[in-house]
Design an enzyme around this catalytic site. Structure first.
Site, short mmCIF file in Angstrom:
data_model
loop_
_atom_site.label_atom_id
_atom_site.label_comp_id
_atom_site.label_asym_id
_atom_site.label_seq_id
_atom_site.Cartn_x
_atom_site.Cartn_y
_atom_site.Cartn_z
N HIS A 180 46.37 67.42 45.18
CA HIS A 180 46.48 68.76 44.60
C HIS A 180 47.93 69.20 44.43
CE1 HIS A 180 44.84 72.83 43.85
NE2 HIS A 180 45.88 73.28 44.54
N ASN A 233 48.22 71.28 29.67
CA ASN A 233 48.92 72.56 29.85
C ASN A 233 49.38 72.58 31.28
OD1 ASN A 233 48.56 73.74 27.35
ND2 ASN A 233 46.56 74.58 27.91
ZN LIG Z 1 42.97 70.55 43.57
#
Ligand SMILES: [Zn+2]
Length: 339
Positions: A113, A153
């Site tokens: 992440h 994006n």
């Molecule tokens: Zn994530």
């Protein structure tokens, strides 16, 4: 270098779209306020329980993401294009419309992440490129899909709502506007010269060596002569290739390297995780030979002179033409110095 281009206002012609950009280099010499401002550096965890793109987490649709190890692709639960929507056409005088179908997918670049392409190893970016190739091929093989648009994006300033490293793939039956313009201009040039428009442009750029940011055996990263965004760049294969499917294994690796180099340079430019929209323009999947196409990837970053000063496309740019102050030559030099 032609010094007139650095001193006087002029229009530059975009050979791919047929449009012009107004360049006002004298304005870049104004004193800058707020240059190199530091912004608070957001530290993200490598796994976020609330992120719908992280491995093992549920999405809004109720589906659970697999515990993926590198790249994960899924059909967008709320895609703008749908595969099975009603087919219709409206031609009422000057009121014209027709139905559009397609498939929208999301591609997670990494299970981590906290990372962006700029933070990823080249070997992991290669896996992203291979996934793009697979999607371009499999979506392009669908009868009703005539174009596959791969894009990313990055950053809240670009309207990206989730910081998890990911991109999108929209595929559809009609050529989108930008692709249509590039298709027509490349076709016209190829038809009269029997060579690639972008290939010949690249040869000229390599000879002039004023806007080249980076080069390896198979790819060139440059600031296009007609760039609109202050630090816009383009990755172009040296070989005339219609689509990313024509890359061999070595070229995939060299392309991944070019992506890594340019995104890392961007992050260094204003000491921030640099926002941009990037996308690949390549041959339509409409069953035609499309020999006039020379694929390329563009990065359109909105930042102007610091992590907090963004260029706006407003006023004259909405009603007239895009306009820029810093010249592509100066932008290329600044990026080159960061590599
Ligand atoms: Zn994530």
């Amino acid at each position: 270098m032609n010094t007139d281009l650095q001193d006087y206002t002029h229009m530059r012609f975009n050979i791919l779209t047929g449009e012009c950009v107004l360049v006002s280099p004298h304005r870049a010499k104004r004193p800058w306020q707020g240059q190199n401002e530091e912004i608070s550096k957001e530290v993200r965890p490598s796994h976020d329980k609330t992120c719908y793109l992280c491995a093992g987490n549920p999405r809004v649709s109720g589906d659970i993401n697999p515990k993926y190890k590198d790249v994960f692709v899924f059909t967008n639960d709320f895609g703008s294009l749908q595969k099975d929507s009603k087919s219709f056409k409206i031609e009422e005088g000057l009121i014209l419309a027709q139905s559009e179908t397609g498939v929208c997918k999301v591609i997670c670049f990494s299970p981590d992440h906290s990372k962006s392409l700029a933070d990823m190893e080249v070997i992991n970016i290669e896996k992203v490129v291979e996934a793009w190739q697979n999607e371009y091929k499999s979506l392009g093989e669908i009868d009703t899909i005539n174009y596959v648009q791969i894009f990313e994006n990055k950053g809240a300033v670009m309207g990206c709502s989730n910081p998890h490293p990911h991109g999108q793939i929209w595929s559809q039956s009609t050529l989108p506007n930008e692709v249509y313009k590039k298709d027509r201009h490349q076709y016209a040039y190829f038809n009269s010269n029997s060579t690639s428009l972008l290939g010949n442009y690249l040869a000229q750029e390599l000879k002039q060596n004023e806007r080249i940011v980076f080069e390896n055996d198979s790819f060139v990263v440059l600031v296009p002569f007609w760039g609109i965004w202050p630090f816009e760049t383009m990755i172009v294969p040296k070989k005339h290739q219609k689509s990313i499917l024509e890359m061999n294994e070595i070229e995939v690796s060299l392309y991944a390297e070019a992506i890594s180099v340019v995104t890392k340079a961007y992050d260094k430019l204003f000491s921030c995780s640099f926002p941009y929209s990037s996308g690949i323009h390549q041959a339509p999947t409409n069953g035609e030979n499309n020999d006039h196409w020379h694929w390329h990837m563009s990065f359109y970053p909105p930042l102007l002179r610091s992590a907090t000063v963004k260029k706006f496309m407003v006023g004259y740019e909405m009603f007239g033409s895009p306009q820029r102050d810093i010249t592509p030559e100066i932008a290329a030099q600044k990026l080159r110095e960061l590599i």
